[in-house]
Design an enzyme around this catalytic site. Structure first.
Site, PDB file in Angstrom:
ATOM      1  NE  ARG A  71      21.309 121.742  93.854  1.00 20.60           N
ATOM      2  CZ  ARG A  71      20.474 122.945  93.427  1.00 20.60           C
ATOM      3  NH1 ARG A  71      20.764 123.987  93.987  1.00 20.60           N
ATOM      4  NH2 ARG A  71      19.815 122.814  92.174  1.00 20.60           N
ATOM      5  CE1 TYR A 106      36.301 130.362  92.191  1.00 21.77           C
ATOM      6  CE2 TYR A 106      36.725 131.976  90.533  1.00 21.77           C
ATOM      7  CZ  TYR A 106      35.934 131.113  90.993  1.00 21.77           C
ATOM      8  OH  TYR A 106      34.674 130.785  90.699  1.00 21.77           O
ATOM      9  CG  ASP A 142      20.057 118.931  92.169  1.00 25.20           C
ATOM     10  OD1 ASP A 142      21.337 119.183  92.412  1.00 25.20           O
ATOM     11  OD2 ASP A 142      19.026 119.703  92.050  1.00 25.20           O
ATOM     12  N   GLY A 149      41.358 129.596  83.324  1.00 28.54           N
ATOM     13  CA  GLY A 149      40.963 130.877  83.373  1.00 28.54           C
ATOM     14  C   GLY A 149      39.928 131.068  82.540  1.00 28.54           C
ATOM     15  N   PRO A 150      39.922 132.375  81.857  1.00 31.78           N
ATOM     16  CG  PRO A 150      40.065 134.085  80.914  1.00 31.78           C
ATOM     17  CD  PRO A 150      40.538 133.201  81.872  1.00 31.78           C
ATOM     18  CE  LYS A 178      34.527 125.927  90.588  1.00 37.53           C
ATOM     19  NZ  LYS A 178      34.198 124.632  89.585  1.00 37.53           N
ATOM     20  N   GLY A 234      25.789 118.233  79.817  1.00 36.37           N
ATOM     21  CA  GLY A 234      25.276 118.649  78.753  1.00 36.37           C
ATOM     22  C   GLY A 234      25.349 119.845  78.221  1.00 36.37           C
TER      23      GLY A 234
HETATM   24  C1  HXC Z   1      22.426 136.838  94.627  1.00 35.26           C
HETATM   25  C2  HXC Z   1      21.326 134.764  93.725  1.00 35.26           C
HETATM   26  C3  HXC Z   1      21.660 135.003  92.435  1.00 35.26           C
HETATM   27  C4  HXC Z   1      22.708 136.059  92.241  1.00 35.26           C
HETATM   28  C5  HXC Z   1      20.655 133.206  92.662  1.00 35.26           C
HETATM   29  N1  HXC Z   1      20.742 133.504  93.780  1.00 35.26           N
HETATM   30  N2  HXC Z   1      21.425 133.901  91.725  1.00 35.26           N
HETATM   31  N3  HXC Z   1      21.641 135.583  94.901  1.00 35.26           N
HETATM   32  N4  HXC Z   1      22.968 136.901  93.052  1.00 35.26           N
HETATM   33  N5  HXC Z   1      23.032 136.352  90.876  1.00 35.26           N
HETATM   34  C6  HXC Z   1      20.044 133.041  95.065  1.00 35.26           C
HETATM   35  C7  HXC Z   1      18.501 132.861  94.702  1.00 35.26           C
HETATM   36  O1  HXC Z   1      18.050 134.226  95.137  1.00 35.26           O
HETATM   37  C8  HXC Z   1      18.012 131.997  96.091  1.00 35.26           C
HETATM   38  O2  HXC Z   1      18.184 132.427  97.165  1.00 35.26           O
HETATM   39  C9  HXC Z   1      19.347 130.989  95.735  1.00 35.26           C
HETATM   40  O3  HXC Z   1      20.138 131.630  95.041  1.00 35.26           O
HETATM   41  C10 HXC Z   1      19.079 129.737  95.101  1.00 35.26           C
HETATM   42  O4  HXC Z   1      18.613 130.332  93.647  1.00 35.26           O
HETATM   43  P1  HXC Z   1      18.008 129.459  92.698  1.00 35.26           P
HETATM   44  O5  HXC Z   1      17.645 129.962  91.346  1.00 35.26           O
HETATM   45  O6  HXC Z   1      16.484 128.966  93.533  1.00 35.26           O
HETATM   46  O7  HXC Z   1      18.565 128.052  92.484  1.00 35.26           O
HETATM   47  P2  HXC Z   1      19.034 127.200  91.370  1.00 35.26           P
HETATM   48  O8  HXC Z   1      17.890 126.987  90.723  1.00 35.26           O
HETATM   49  O9  HXC Z   1      19.575 126.074  92.382  1.00 35.26           O
HETATM   50  O10 HXC Z   1      20.210 127.850  90.769  1.00 35.26           O
HETATM   51  C11 HXC Z   1      21.438 128.462  91.532  1.00 35.26           C
HETATM   52  C12 HXC Z   1      22.545 128.005  90.497  1.00 35.26           C
HETATM   53  C13 HXC Z   1      22.345 129.018  89.220  1.00 35.26           C
HETATM   54  C14 HXC Z   1      22.847 126.917  90.398  1.00 35.26           C
HETATM   55  C15 HXC Z   1      23.946 128.692  91.387  1.00 35.26           C
HETATM   56  O11 HXC Z   1      23.107 130.291  89.238  1.00 35.26           O
HETATM   57  C16 HXC Z   1      22.657 128.081  88.112  1.00 35.26           C
HETATM   58  O12 HXC Z   1      21.651 127.417  87.629  1.00 35.26           O
HETATM   59  N6  HXC Z   1      23.754 128.120  87.392  1.00 35.26           N
HETATM   60  C17 HXC Z   1      24.150 127.523  86.339  1.00 35.26           C
HETATM   61  C18 HXC Z   1      25.344 126.952  86.310  1.00 35.26           C
HETATM   62  C19 HXC Z   1      26.359 127.975  86.515  1.00 35.26           C
HETATM   63  O13 HXC Z   1      26.327 128.976  87.388  1.00 35.26           O
HETATM   64  N7  HXC Z   1      27.639 127.603  85.627  1.00 35.26           N
HETATM   65  C20 HXC Z   1      28.690 128.449  85.756  1.00 35.26           C
HETATM   66  C21 HXC Z   1      29.855 128.073  86.647  1.00 35.26           C
HETATM   67  S1  HXC Z   1      31.226 128.862  86.498  1.00 35.26           S
HETATM   68  P3  HXC Z   1      16.828 132.902  98.065  1.00 35.26           P
HETATM   69  O14 HXC Z   1      17.452 133.299  99.314  1.00 35.26           O
HETATM   70  O15 HXC Z   1      16.584 134.182  97.190  1.00 35.26           O
HETATM   71  O16 HXC Z   1      15.786 131.990  97.790  1.00 35.26           O
HETATM   72  C22 HXC Z   1      32.521 128.554  87.767  1.00 35.26           C
HETATM   73  C23 HXC Z   1      33.818 129.063  87.720  1.00 35.26           C
HETATM   74  C24 HXC Z   1      33.891 130.294  86.847  1.00 35.26           C
HETATM   75  O17 HXC Z   1      31.958 127.732  88.651  1.00 35.26           O
HETATM   76  C25 HXC Z   1      35.354 130.531  86.925  1.00 35.26           C
HETATM   77  C26 HXC Z   1      35.528 131.711  85.954  1.00 35.26           C
HETATM   78  C27 HXC Z   1      36.789 132.141  85.432  1.00 35.26           C
END
Ligand code: HXC
Length: 277
Positions: free
Chosen positions: A69, A148, A67, A190-191, A163, A18
């Protein structure tokens, strides 16, 4: 780069389709003739993307909220897809990640990333794989990993672990299932800026500039460059590639690894002085 019917007749599922890179890959496979299923957690995002795709490619996209998960929901998703016929390819794109000092992570934070990236990817791959094997239908799995996955990386430790796991799955199943008509490959980008990843992984402008310095080509990737690589790996013409991970990063990870990369800071005078010495 390709003939417009490269993926004609292919039915492809893109997880996390999406938004971000998943959405870009979806648009590209539609352009190349495929029919598409996208899944993701957020129903409204999926519906918007499907409407956008339908405007350009009427009736060729199906969107199913899921989801990853939840293994039972994943199986129900794949069952619902198979009711209309088998898939030809699966793109494991959905991911979750954030930057954090590892010692600050709560167990739930660790679980959030591992559950999406490692468990979710495995659930979908198995749900498709067992149906392909049972139906003796060829299958193609393409997983989006990261450079990574091979090197590890600080500050994204659960993502690096997950990963690496997906890459191990890719290589393992390439051997276990390859002789039964299913091939698996991975792309390590990469980025390639996207709203979701970039807002989480590049916190400010100084960091954005620092990223550019890491990349020999001096620029980030264009989505089209990645989506064309994905299309190539999804096409029948690449059928002999199995168990491979293709890096597409402008040389970024090698620059990080090369012992003398830091010498780019030397001036012409420095080089002349070195030669003189
Ligand atoms: C520390 C964090 C945090 C942060 C969330 N948590 N963000 N801890 N630093 N920045 C903690 C929360 O406090 C919580 O723990 C737990 O993680 C779950 O958080 P929720 O928000 O309740 O979970 P959820 O809604 O499931 O979302 C988590 C997620 C989110 C899926 C990881 O970040 C998200 O929706 N991301 C969108 C998708 C995404 O990230 N895409 C990018 C992928 S890039 P506690 O203990 O407090 O309850 C990639 C490769 C990149 O994968 C390569 C680059 C070159």
């Amino acid at each position: 780069m390709f003939q417009n019917d490269l993926l004609q007749g292919k039915r492809i599922l893109i997880t996390g389709g999406g938004s971000g890179l998943g959405k870009s890959m979806g648009r590209r496979v539609l352009e190349l003739g495929a029919t598409l299923v996208i899944c993701g957690r957020r129903e409204t995002v999926l519906a918007e993307t499907r409407a956008e795709f339908d405007a350009d490619f009427p009736g060729r996209t199906r969107a199913i909220p899921c989801d990853l998960r939840d293994a039972a929901r994943v199986d129900a998703l794949v069952e619902a897809i198979w009711e209309e016929g088998p898939l030809d390819a699966l793109v494991n794109n959905a991911a979750g990640n954030f930057l954090a000092r590892t010692e600050t992570l709560s167990p739930r934070a660790v679980d959030a990333v591992l559950a999406i990236v490692m468990h979710g990817t495995t659930y979908v791959t198995l749900a498709c794989g067992k149906r392909w094997l049972a139906g003796q239908h060829p299958g193609n799995v393409l997983s989006i990993v990261a450079t990574y996955a091979e090197t590890g990386s600080p500050y994204v430790v659960p993502s690096a672990m997950a990963k690496a796991g997906v890459l191990a799955m890719t290589r393992s199943l390439a051997v276990e299932w390859g002789g039964r008509g299913i091939r698996l490959n991975a792309i390590a980008p990469g980025p390639f800026p996207t709203e979701g990843a970039w807002s989480r992984l590049v916190p400010n402008e100084a960091m954005d500039r620092a990223w550019m310095n890491k990349i020999p080509l001096g620029r980030v990737g264009e989505h089209r460059e990645l989506t064309d690589l994905a299309a190539f790996l999804l096409a029948d013409g690449s059928a002999y590639i199995n168990g491979e991970v293709v890096v597409i990063d402008g040389g970024e990870w090698l620059k990080g690894a090369g012992q003398f990369s830091l010498m780019e800071a030397l001036s012409d005078d420095d080089w002349a002085a070195m030669k003189g010495r």
